[in-house]
Enzyme design. Structure first.
Site, PDB file in Angstrom:
ATOM      1  N   CYS A   2      34.021  83.031 -13.211  1.00 19.52           N
ATOM      2  CA  CYS A   2      35.402  83.219 -13.664  1.00 19.52           C
ATOM      3  C   CYS A   2      35.396  84.260 -14.764  1.00 19.52           C
ATOM      4  O   CYS A   2      34.346  84.674 -15.245  1.00 19.52           O
ATOM      5  CB  CYS A   2      35.930  81.896 -14.197  1.00 19.52           C
ATOM      6  SG  CYS A   2      35.771  80.557 -13.018  1.00 19.52           S
ATOM      7  N   ARG A  27      35.891  89.079 -11.158  1.00 19.11           N
ATOM      8  CA  ARG A  27      34.983  87.937 -11.304  1.00 19.11           C
ATOM      9  C   ARG A  27      35.520  86.694 -10.603  1.00 19.11           C
ATOM     10  O   ARG A  27      34.777  85.753 -10.373  1.00 19.11           O
ATOM     11  CB  ARG A  27      34.761  87.626 -12.782  1.00 19.11           C
ATOM     12  CG  ARG A  27      34.110  88.758 -13.569  1.00 19.11           C
ATOM     13  CD  ARG A  27      34.100  88.427 -15.041  1.00 19.11           C
ATOM     14  NE  ARG A  27      33.285  87.269 -15.322  1.00 19.11           N
ATOM     15  CZ  ARG A  27      31.983  87.326 -15.630  1.00 19.11           C
ATOM     16  NH1 ARG A  27      31.388  88.499 -15.654  1.00 19.11           N
ATOM     17  NH2 ARG A  27      31.285  86.249 -15.876  1.00 19.11           N
ATOM     18  N   TRP A  74      37.544  81.398 -10.111  1.00 14.71           N
ATOM     19  CA  TRP A  74      36.951  81.347  -8.771  1.00 14.71           C
ATOM     20  C   TRP A  74      36.583  79.884  -8.583  1.00 14.71           C
ATOM     21  O   TRP A  74      35.653  79.375  -9.201  1.00 14.71           O
ATOM     22  CB  TRP A  74      35.705  82.234  -8.698  1.00 14.71           C
ATOM     23  CG  TRP A  74      35.219  82.413  -7.292  1.00 14.71           C
ATOM     24  CD1 TRP A  74      35.558  83.398  -6.423  1.00 14.71           C
ATOM     25  CD2 TRP A  74      34.286  81.589  -6.579  1.00 14.71           C
ATOM     26  NE1 TRP A  74      34.899  83.225  -5.226  1.00 14.71           N
ATOM     27  CE2 TRP A  74      34.112  82.128  -5.294  1.00 14.71           C
ATOM     28  CE3 TRP A  74      33.574  80.422  -6.906  1.00 14.71           C
ATOM     29  CZ2 TRP A  74      33.271  81.562  -4.342  1.00 14.71           C
ATOM     30  CZ3 TRP A  74      32.741  79.846  -5.958  1.00 14.71           C
ATOM     31  CH2 TRP A  74      32.604  80.424  -4.699  1.00 14.71           C
ATOM     32  N   ASN A 100      33.783  78.376 -17.563  1.00 16.62           N
ATOM     33  CA  ASN A 100      33.128  79.084 -16.464  1.00 16.62           C
ATOM     34  C   ASN A 100      31.831  78.336 -16.181  1.00 16.62           C
ATOM     35  O   ASN A 100      31.059  78.074 -17.099  1.00 16.62           O
ATOM     36  CB  ASN A 100      32.819  80.521 -16.905  1.00 16.62           C
ATOM     37  CG  ASN A 100      32.159  81.319 -15.789  1.00 16.62           C
ATOM     38  OD1 ASN A 100      32.081  80.862 -14.657  1.00 16.62           O
ATOM     39  ND2 ASN A 100      31.685  82.502 -16.135  1.00 16.62           N
ATOM     40  N   GLY A 101      31.623  77.922 -14.938  1.00 15.30           N
ATOM     41  CA  GLY A 101      30.387  77.190 -14.617  1.00 15.30           C
ATOM     42  C   GLY A 101      30.712  75.858 -13.968  1.00 15.30           C
ATOM     43  O   GLY A 101      31.821  75.651 -13.476  1.00 15.30           O
ATOM     44  N   GLU A 486      21.953  95.974   4.636  1.00 19.04           N
ATOM     45  CA  GLU A 486      22.995  96.332   3.659  1.00 19.04           C
ATOM     46  C   GLU A 486      24.278  96.797   4.352  1.00 19.04           C
ATOM     47  O   GLU A 486      25.387  96.425   3.977  1.00 19.04           O
ATOM     48  CB  GLU A 486      22.480  97.400   2.686  1.00 19.04           C
ATOM     49  CG  GLU A 486      23.482  97.940   1.694  1.00 19.04           C
ATOM     50  CD  GLU A 486      24.148  96.896   0.803  1.00 19.04           C
ATOM     51  OE1 GLU A 486      25.141  97.234   0.129  1.00 19.04           O
ATOM     52  OE2 GLU A 486      23.710  95.727   0.820  1.00 19.04           O
ATOM     53  N   LYS A 490      27.911  94.982   3.930  1.00 23.28           N
ATOM     54  CA  LYS A 490      29.125  95.678   3.472  1.00 23.28           C
ATOM     55  C   LYS A 490      30.284  95.410   4.446  1.00 23.28           C
ATOM     56  O   LYS A 490      31.397  95.108   4.044  1.00 23.28           O
ATOM     57  CB  LYS A 490      28.863  97.189   3.347  1.00 23.28           C
ATOM     58  CG  LYS A 490      28.010  97.551   2.127  1.00 23.28           C
ATOM     59  CD  LYS A 490      28.731  97.520   0.839  1.00 23.28           C
ATOM     60  CE  LYS A 490      28.456  96.394  -0.126  1.00 23.28           C
ATOM     61  NZ  LYS A 490      27.183  95.900  -0.435  1.00 23.28           N
ATOM     62  N   GLU A 493      31.436  91.640   4.174  1.00 25.35           N
ATOM     63  CA  GLU A 493      32.097  91.128   2.968  1.00 25.35           C
ATOM     64  C   GLU A 493      33.474  91.723   2.723  1.00 25.35           C
ATOM     65  O   GLU A 493      34.299  91.095   2.068  1.00 25.35           O
ATOM     66  CB  GLU A 493      31.192  91.275   1.747  1.00 25.35           C
ATOM     67  CG  GLU A 493      30.807  92.649   1.334  1.00 25.35           C
ATOM     68  CD  GLU A 493      29.907  92.615   0.093  1.00 25.35           C
ATOM     69  OE1 GLU A 493      30.134  91.786  -0.793  1.00 25.35           O
ATOM     70  OE2 GLU A 493      28.969  93.433   0.038  1.00 25.35           O
ATOM     71  N   HIS A 509      13.323  91.049  21.164  1.00 25.11           N
ATOM     72  CA  HIS A 509      12.859  89.648  21.144  1.00 25.11           C
ATOM     73  C   HIS A 509      14.021  88.668  21.040  1.00 25.11           C
ATOM     74  O   HIS A 509      13.834  87.511  20.677  1.00 25.11           O
ATOM     75  CB  HIS A 509      11.880  89.443  19.985  1.00 25.11           C
ATOM     76  CG  HIS A 509      10.689  90.363  20.044  1.00 25.11           C
ATOM     77  ND1 HIS A 509       9.697  90.255  20.994  1.00 25.11           N
ATOM     78  CD2 HIS A 509      10.388  91.453  19.290  1.00 25.11           C
ATOM     79  CE1 HIS A 509       8.800  91.214  20.807  1.00 25.11           C
ATOM     80  NE2 HIS A 509       9.204  91.964  19.797  1.00 25.11           N
ATOM     81  N   LYS A 608      32.540  89.055  -8.112  1.00 23.33           N
ATOM     82  CA  LYS A 608      31.570  90.100  -8.452  1.00 23.33           C
ATOM     83  C   LYS A 608      30.281  89.541  -9.044  1.00 23.33           C
ATOM     84  O   LYS A 608      29.187  90.084  -8.853  1.00 23.33           O
ATOM     85  CB  LYS A 608      32.213  91.071  -9.444  1.00 23.33           C
ATOM     86  CG  LYS A 608      31.368  92.260  -9.826  1.00 23.33           C
ATOM     87  CD  LYS A 608      31.185  93.181  -8.646  1.00 23.33           C
ATOM     88  CE  LYS A 608      30.291  94.375  -8.904  1.00 23.33           C
ATOM     89  NZ  LYS A 608      29.908  95.057  -7.676  1.00 23.33           N
TER      90      LYS A 608
HETATM   91  C1  AGP Z   1      27.252  92.803  -2.834  1.00 17.95           C
HETATM   92  O1  AGP Z   1      28.206  93.690  -2.449  1.00 17.95           O
HETATM   93  C2  AGP Z   1      27.760  91.498  -3.244  1.00 17.95           C
HETATM   94  N1  AGP Z   1      28.710  91.608  -4.263  1.00 17.95           N
HETATM   95  C3  AGP Z   1      26.676  90.476  -3.566  1.00 17.95           C
HETATM   96  O2  AGP Z   1      25.866  90.315  -2.440  1.00 17.95           O
HETATM   97  C4  AGP Z   1      25.793  90.838  -4.756  1.00 17.95           C
HETATM   98  O3  AGP Z   1      24.924  91.860  -4.425  1.00 17.95           O
HETATM   99  C5  AGP Z   1      24.983  89.609  -5.171  1.00 17.95           C
HETATM  100  O4  AGP Z   1      25.877  88.582  -5.516  1.00 17.95           O
HETATM  101  C6  AGP Z   1      24.049  89.916  -6.331  1.00 17.95           C
HETATM  102  O5  AGP Z   1      24.794  90.259  -7.452  1.00 17.95           O
HETATM  103  P1  AGP Z   1      24.057  90.934  -8.720  1.00 17.95           P
HETATM  104  O6  AGP Z   1      23.481  92.245  -8.277  1.00 17.95           O
HETATM  105  O7  AGP Z   1      25.142  91.078  -9.733  1.00 17.95           O
HETATM  106  O8  AGP Z   1      22.993  89.961  -9.160  1.00 17.95           O
END
Ligand code: AGP
Length: 613
Positions: A2, A27, A74, A100-101, A486, A490, A493, A509, A608
């Protein structure tokens, strides 16, 4: 994960908090709220949905006052709703909390408090905190001591911020474990606090950071920091160089698109002060690596989550190839519970954009517990992963706001390339000629990035053709195998299309069974040592009627002759090619999501910085 903002001072806290939350919305963005003290009364406004909902609510029924605290959420416990949004008031209506947590023992606490006659107004774990504080205040303690008692009773990783209408001269904040950062901002006759720097950098660039198990009593003219146990602490004051403009979108529609186009500069910045082209040498001062230890290293374990883990997979190939040190990559959420075989002769290298990802921080704690040297590659200045490491490499790419990471993926590719050369140099395993050639190649990177990004229009055309697909397979080999992961991540997500990255050699396989005319197959096939193998993978996919989109090196007629669509990239030294081949995949995912009209910067269900397990 959050976002929290607090203000104490002569000004109206409301606009300061709302603007700060706007900068932290990446966040968490499923509900938001704030509380301010006005004429001895706590006034709250909170709503489900984006921050814009809350802003509208406040415009319709304004509140003003100070001090104030605010929160963008969040959800972990309790669905996103106005009822579960923070802040949460205590039963007296005189104390308020944002959090937060996760309070891991909240069920027992809730039972105890309910038995005392407390009626809970929400489904959140957070509410137990404010009721517990009031419980201790009812026993005669002031806000600070009641808060301290509470902090010693709640379990789990938590950031807690409290205010009381009866003690208007302070905000109490605490960091218990790794639940995201607490930045304390120093003003003139006013002070600020926030989960991250962008929220307060328009007001101050002088900041202090709360460490785990520390609390702060924030007043107008002073900030007192101590451990939860009551031992005074004098945190270092840092001056942050980021300018507020970097947190603006500029001429771009989305932060992600802006950050994609910042990569030529971001990779130049990540090399800044570290590459001595004249001597063909690398300097990584913050890593504090001695020749003695460099020669003693037996194994490097790279740990991270999501996109950062895929960057680590490219790093494995680079460090093993250039420095000849064995490297394993272990996903952080697995590493922390795997009783890993790692010790004083080994390095645990954590990679993290935010530097606050709970699983990555816990993996670092585990590595430290086992006696390994702790290194980190981090973007967020002053974050936990930077501070608890024995040595670090800052990505130096500036704030990354878009939830889908882009420049904080390519920067660690270059950082690990530099690290590999630095290690080999200190271990004496690299001859001067080779070292100079590897360093010289770095000079090519910014231009290669710019030339690739200039081809966005071509990518957008292909995005229109793929905008309605349901599935997509990404294939890569060798150093570009992680780019398949990757690229797929992308797309997943931000466009919500099911996509799978796969080692191309593994396709026959199993996954080859998925291929038919409706399954696009993205093949990452630049001119690298695995090119010939990728050609046969493209042929296998075509033979099953698959639609092939190839990432290929300019002039590669072989691939052009086979693929349905080609996303061209300039000729690139193979060990640097992942930083280039990923660019069309970032742009492809971006345009597909944007054409589908989705919220590219704040995709559903994501945030994020993942500060809970
Ligand atoms: C990537 O686009 C995502 N936001 C997510 O997979 C991210 O890479 C992951 O949560 C790790 O975050 P960090 O690099 O802040 O540790």
């Amino acid at each position: 994960m959050c976002g929290i903002v607090g203000y104490i001072g002569p000004r109206d806290a409301t606009p300061i908090i709302l603007n700060g939350l706007k900068r932290l919305e990446y966040r968490g963005y499923d509900s938001a709220g704030l509380a301010v003290l006005n004429n001895g009364q706590l006034e709250l406004r909170k709503d489900a949905g984006k921050l814009s909902q809350l802003v509208e609510h406040v415009n319709k029924s304004p509140i003003q006052g100070a001090p104030g605290i605010g929160h963008t959420r969040w959800a972990t416990h309790g669905v996103p709703s106005a009822r579960n949004a923070h802040p949460h008031l205590g039963q007296t209506g005189r104390v308020v909390v944002v959090h937060n947590g996760i309070v891991e023992n909240f069920l027992e606490l809730k039972d105890e408090l309910t038995a005392e006659g407390i009626e809970f107004q929400s489904d959140t774990d957070t509410e137990t905190i404010v009721h517990l504080v009031e419980h201790y205040m009812a026993a005669g303690l002031g806000l600070v001591e009641a808060a301290r008692q509470t902090f010693q009773h709640i379990q789990g990783a938590n950031v807690v911020v409290l205010m009381s209408a009866d003690e208007p001269d302070k905000i109490v904040a605490a960091r218990i474990g790794n639940a995201g950062g607490v930045v304390l901002g120093l003003g003139e006759g006013e002070n600020f606090l926030a989960s991250d720097i962008p929220a307060i950098m328009e007001h101050t660039q002088r900041v202090m950071y709360l460490e785990a198990r520390q609390m702060a009593v924030v007043g107008r003219d002073q900030i007192q920091v101590e451990t939860i146990e009551g031992v005074p602490v004098k945190p270092q004051v840092h001056v942050v160089s980021w300018d507020p403009v970097t947190a603006e979108k500029g001429e771009y529609r989305h932060f992600m698109q802006k950050e994609i186009h910042e990569q030529a500069q971001a990779l130049t910045d990540t090399m800044a002060g570290r590459v001595d082209f004249a001597r063909g040498q690398i300097r990584l001062n913050d890593l504090k690596l001695t020749q003695e230890f460099a020669k003693r290293i037996e194994k490097i374990t790279i740990t991270a989550c999501g996109t950062a883990a895929y960057a680590g997979m490219v790093g494995k190939t680079l460090i093993e190839k250039i420095a000849r040190i064995p490297v394993e990559v272990v996903i952080a959420s697995e590493f922390r519970y795997s009783d890993p075989i790692i010790g004083p002769q080994d390095v645990l290298l954590a990679i993290s954009q935010s530097g606050e990802t709970a699983d990555t921080l816990a993996a670092m704690e585990e590595g430290k517990r086992k006696g390994a040297a702790l290194w980190s590659i981090v973007n967020a200045i002053g974050s936990q992963a930077m501070r608890i490491a024995d040595g670090f490499i800052s990505m130096q790419t500036g704030p990354e706001i878009g939830v889908a990471s882009t420049k904080a993926f390519t920067a660690p590719l270059i950082d690990q390339y530099m690290l590999a050369i630095h290690l080999a140099d200190l271990r004496g395993t690299l001859d001067e000629k080779t070292r100079r050639a590897l360093v010289a190649d770095l000079r090519l990177v910014p231009d290669l990035v710019s030339r690739t990004l200039e081809r966005e229009a071509e990518v957008e055309k292909i995005a229109y053709r793929l905008k309605d697909v349901h599935d997509c397979l990404y294939l890569g080999r060798g150093i570009n195998m992680p780019i398949a992961y990757e690229g797929a991540l992308k797309l997943k997500e931000i466009s919500y299309i099911h996509a799978e990255g796969y080692p191309a050699g593994e396709m026959k396989h199993g996954p080859i069974a998925l291929i038919d005319a409706s399954m696009p197959v993205v093949c990452i096939a630049p001119k690298d040592p695995w090119h010939a193998k990728m050609i046969s993978q493209i042929q296998q996919a075509k033979a099953r009627g698959g639609t092939v989109i190839a990432i290929a090196t300019d002039g590669d007629e072989l691939v052009q002759g086979m693929a349905d669509y080609v996303l061209w990239v300039p000729e690139t030294p193979w060990m640097l090619s992942p930083a280039i081949t990923v660019l069309p995949l970032q742009m492809l995912a971006y345009h597909i999501a944007s054409i589908r009209g989705l919220d590219v910067d704040q995709p559903r269900n994501l945030a994020k910085s993942v500060t809970v397990e």
